[in-house]
Design a protein around this motif. Structure first.
Motif, PDB file in Angstrom:
ATOM      1  N   UNK A 140       0.520  -1.348   0.210  1.00  0.00           N
ATOM      2  CA  UNK A 140       0.160   0.095  -0.006  1.00  0.00           C
ATOM      3  C   UNK A 140       0.328   1.439  -0.467  1.00  0.00           C
ATOM      4  N   UNK A 141       2.089   1.050   0.480  1.00  0.00           N
ATOM      5  CA  UNK A 141       3.419   2.237   0.104  1.00  0.00           C
ATOM      6  C   UNK A 141       3.812   2.656  -0.536  1.00  0.00           C
ATOM      7  N   UNK A 142       4.097   1.347  -1.887  1.00  0.00           N
ATOM      8  CA  UNK A 142       5.009   1.057  -3.015  1.00  0.00           C
ATOM      9  C   UNK A 142       3.996   1.470  -4.305  1.00  0.00           C
ATOM     10  N   UNK A 143       4.531   2.772  -5.327  1.00  0.00           N
ATOM     11  CA  UNK A 143       4.308   2.585  -6.619  1.00  0.00           C
ATOM     12  C   UNK A 143       5.140   2.111  -7.970  1.00  0.00           C
ATOM     13  N   UNK A 144       4.842   1.555  -8.601  1.00  0.00           N
ATOM     14  CA  UNK A 144       5.762   1.420  -9.918  1.00  0.00           C
ATOM     15  C   UNK A 144       5.604   1.272 -10.179  1.00  0.00           C
ATOM     16  N   UNK A 145       5.765   2.351 -11.531  1.00  0.00           N
ATOM     17  CA  UNK A 145       4.701   2.444 -12.529  1.00  0.00           C
ATOM     18  C   UNK A 145       6.011   2.240 -14.191  1.00  0.00           C
ATOM     19  N   UNK A 146       6.025   1.602 -15.147  1.00  0.00           N
ATOM     20  CA  UNK A 146       6.091   1.711 -16.049  1.00  0.00           C
ATOM     21  C   UNK A 146       5.411   2.087 -17.528  1.00  0.00           C
ATOM     22  N   UNK A 147       6.122   2.898 -18.159  1.00  0.00           N
ATOM     23  CA  UNK A 147       5.746   3.120 -19.719  1.00  0.00           C
ATOM     24  C   UNK A 147       6.752   3.488 -20.931  1.00  0.00           C
ATOM     25  N   UNK A 148       6.084   2.875 -22.077  1.00  0.00           N
ATOM     26  CA  UNK A 148       6.994   2.431 -22.811  1.00  0.00           C
ATOM     27  C   UNK A 148       6.145   3.383 -24.013  1.00  0.00           C
ATOM     28  N   UNK A 149       7.498   3.086 -24.873  1.00  0.00           N
ATOM     29  CA  UNK A 149       6.501   3.253 -26.517  1.00  0.00           C
ATOM     30  C   UNK A 149       7.218   3.881 -27.831  1.00  0.00           C
ATOM     31  N   UNK A 150       6.692   3.066 -28.654  1.00  0.00           N
ATOM     32  CA  UNK A 150       7.855   3.152 -29.928  1.00  0.00           C
ATOM     33  C   UNK A 150       6.997   3.657 -31.256  1.00  0.00           C
ATOM     34  N   UNK A 151       7.488   4.543 -31.796  1.00  0.00           N
ATOM     35  CA  UNK A 151       6.801   5.602 -33.115  1.00  0.00           C
ATOM     36  C   UNK A 151       8.052   5.658 -33.797  1.00  0.00           C
ATOM     37  N   UNK A 152       7.134   6.234 -34.942  1.00  0.00           N
ATOM     38  CA  UNK A 152       7.806   6.724 -36.255  1.00  0.00           C
ATOM     39  C   UNK A 152       7.589   8.206 -36.139  1.00  0.00           C
ATOM     40  N   UNK A 153       8.883   8.938 -36.687  1.00  0.00           N
ATOM     41  CA  UNK A 153       8.864  10.449 -36.635  1.00  0.00           C
ATOM     42  C   UNK A 153       9.104  10.879 -38.643  1.00  0.00           C
ATOM     43  N   UNK A 154       9.494  12.343 -38.273  1.00  0.00           N
ATOM     44  CA  UNK A 154       9.418  13.010 -39.288  1.00  0.00           C
ATOM     45  C   UNK A 154      10.865  13.735 -39.342  1.00  0.00           C
ATOM     46  N   UNK A 155      11.305  13.787 -40.007  1.00  0.00           N
ATOM     47  CA  UNK A 155      12.768  14.592 -39.984  1.00  0.00           C
ATOM     48  C   UNK A 155      13.220  15.599 -41.862  1.00  0.00           C
ATOM     49  N   UNK A 156      13.184  16.653 -40.944  1.00  0.00           N
ATOM     50  CA  UNK A 156      13.990  17.614 -42.588  1.00  0.00           C
ATOM     51  C   UNK A 156      15.290  17.343 -43.008  1.00  0.00           C
ATOM     52  N   UNK A 157      15.550  16.244 -42.674  1.00  0.00           N
ATOM     53  CA  UNK A 157      17.592  15.723 -43.148  1.00  0.00           C
ATOM     54  C   UNK A 157      17.420  15.282 -44.317  1.00  0.00           C
ATOM     55  N   UNK A 158      18.212  15.636 -44.809  1.00  0.00           N
ATOM     56  CA  UNK A 158      18.436  15.091 -46.702  1.00  0.00           C
ATOM     57  C   UNK A 158      19.094  14.078 -46.033  1.00  0.00           C
ATOM     58  N   UNK A 159      18.424  13.119 -47.012  1.00  0.00           N
ATOM     59  CA  UNK A 159      18.277  11.707 -47.326  1.00  0.00           C
ATOM     60  C   UNK A 159      17.377  10.701 -46.610  1.00  0.00           C
ATOM     61  N   UNK A 160      17.363  11.543 -45.568  1.00  0.00           N
ATOM     62  CA  UNK A 160      16.151  10.581 -44.720  1.00  0.00           C
ATOM     63  C   UNK A 160      15.045  10.319 -44.885  1.00  0.00           C
TER      64      UNK A 160
END
Length: 509
Positions: free
Chosen positions: A399-419
């Motif tokens: 009752x006194x201890x809480x463990x939280x785990x979060x995770x994610x995997x995403x695909x994003x955008x960039x302006x680097x040439x060739x990527x």
């Protein structure tokens, strides 16, 4: 009169009396002849048993008509002579219908008796509050508002997150405001949270920066099984100098605005739940100011994302609800061609499988994973595809201890040439323990990896730290934290480390 005459008179009277007695006795004898022998009532012959009485009828008619109880029954008076003529008839010897058989049935009860006054209820104990130190909030109609304000004072060893050796630290003042919204309506629900802050560095004003994050959700209950979902969201962040997407040396930290909304409907069919949601999200990048005073335009990074998502979930048990989800989206950039000459607009398709779960009261969460494929308008950019997913697990071993785990995997955008874009993996772990009901210590760690597709560029970011909160009253609380940040990049001259310490007083209502 002579004595002879007297004798004759007495004799005659006696004879006359005898004759009269004889005539009377003759008249009492049956006609078939004279009675001889000793009379029966003197001889007292043995008694003969009476014939058995007929049973009383159980017919309801006998209850309504008491006279029917004695019909077809033997006589209640015996026809034989009593065994003892001189003994009076005794009550136990009577046979026949008693007074109870003639008694009318009791009347039917048509109304209940007047109830007795109820005993006083036992005195109930006062319910124990979940958090006696939580803010009560401000009531506005059917909505509760919980505002809070926290001024901090601290020190940062690397305000600009610079890779230059010997970067100078600076003291800073940070000011945070927060507003939580929660309704308590019978139907429908309104909930949300908005947080904003500003960090002001006393010795390096160029590193000063704002930040904000918030959401507001409205649920409309159209019927018992149908709900309309409306959502809005906002995120304000800044770009750090040395970011791969900033191609030149910039001053300060350019702002990044991300905001949007969504509307959907959810319908329940027994245990099956169907959700259709459409969304629109916008990203705006502020122009960067160079060290020479010129402006670096980032309008080619501004975009609008349109999405449509369909989700089907089935409740196997109250604690296990698997789902399947399909999503399509379109990303339109304001500039058809970016500064590198690429058309960055794209179409994406995503499929996911996942489930919400509640293994016990101590372990709950949601897991999902799937695959996304993104196709760009520019043929020189290959399709960006890979694993996407989300995880959120809450574990309370005590009752006194809480463990939280979060995770994610995403695909994003960039302006680097060739990527074509970026692949981002992120994981966060928090462990909170209450030393006392009003004293909580939290340890946290975060790891993030960003890979740029088509380039040998990778960035690993990690932070680790601890927070302490000591609640003085419902209104005031002391907060303190320490964070160590580190970035390792494959690009030369981009690594940095920073240590941040701060102490503040939270005021909440």
């Amino acid at each position: 009169m002579s004595g002879r005459v007297k004798t004759l008179l007495i004799s005659g009277c006696a004879l006359a009396g005898l004759g009269l007695a004889g005539l009377t006795a003759a008249a009492q004898q049956p006609r078939n002849g004279l009675r001889t022998g000793t009379p029966d009532y003197i001889a007292q012959p043995p008694a003969t048993p009476d014939p058995p009485l007929a049973p009383v009828s159980a017919d309801p008619q006998a209850i309504r008509d008491p006279a029917s109880l004695i019909q077809d029954q033997a006589s209640a008076i015996s026809s034989r002579r009593p065994p003892y003529a001189s003994v009076p008839v005794q009550a136990p010897a009577l046979r026949g219908v008693t007074q109870r058989q003639f008694r009318a049935p009791p009347p039917a009860v048509t109304t209940l008796p007047v109830p007795m006054p109820a005993a006083p209820q036992p005195r109930r104990r006062t319910a124990v509050e979940e958090d006696p130190w939580a803010a009560l909030g401000l009531r506005v109609g059917g909505v509760t508002l919980k505002p809070a304000f926290t001024p901090f004072f601290g020190y940062d060893t690397n305000p600009e997150r610079s890779a230059t050796p010997g970067a100078k630290g600076s003291a800073f003042g940070r000011y945070e405001g927060e507003l939580a919204v929660q309704s308590d309506w019978r139907v429908h629900e309104l909930s949300g949270r908005l947080r904003g802050g500003y960090t002001d560095f006393l010795r390096n004003h160029e590193a000063s920066r704002p930040d904000a994050q918030g959401n507001l959700d409205l649920r409309l209950d159209a019927s018992r099984d149908t709900r309309i979902l409306l959502e809005t969201r906002l995120n304000l962040d800044t770009q750090r100098p040395g970011s791969p997407d900033l191609t030149a040396n910039v001053q300060g930290r350019p702002l990044v605005w991300q905001y949007g909304g969504s509307a959907g409907v959810t319908h329940d069919i027994n245990r099956l739940q169907l959700t259709l949601r459409g969304s629109v999200d916008r990203s705006d990048y502020e122009d960067a100011r160079l060290s020479s005073g010129a402006l670096l335009s980032q309008k080619d990074r501004n975009l609008t994302d349109y999405g449509l998502r369909l989700r089907a979930a089935y409740e196997v048990t109250p604690g296990f609800k698997p789902f399947v989800q399909a999503e399509i989206d379109r990303r339109d950039f304001d500039e058809t061609v970016d500064t590198s000459g690429y058309r960055r607009s794209s179409d994406g398709m995503t499929a996911r499988l996942g489930s919400t779960f509640e293994i016990s009261r101590q372990l709950t969460g949601e897991l999902s994973g799937g695959y996304q494929n993104r196709r760009y308008e520019d043929a020189r950019l290959k399709d960006l595809r890979g694993f996407v997913g989300d995880a959120s697990i809450l574990w309370s071993p005590t009752p006194l201890t809480t463990v939280t785990l979060r995770g994610s995997a995403t695909l994003g955008d960039t302006t680097i040439a060739g990527s074509s874009g970026t692949t981002v993996r992120n994981a966060t772990l928090e462990v909170a323990h209450a030393l006392r009901r009003n004293l909580t210590v939290t340890g946290f760690s975060n790891f993030s990896r960003t890979e740029y597709d088509g380039q040998s560029l990778r960035e690993d970011y990690m932070n680790v730290g601890a927070r302490l909160e000591y609640k003085l009253t419902r209104t005031f609380a002391i907060r303190a934290s320490f964070t160590h940040e580190m970035l390792n990049s494959s690009a030369i001259g981009s690594d940095y480390t920073a240590n941040v310490s701060q102490l503040g007083l939270r005021v909440q209502f």
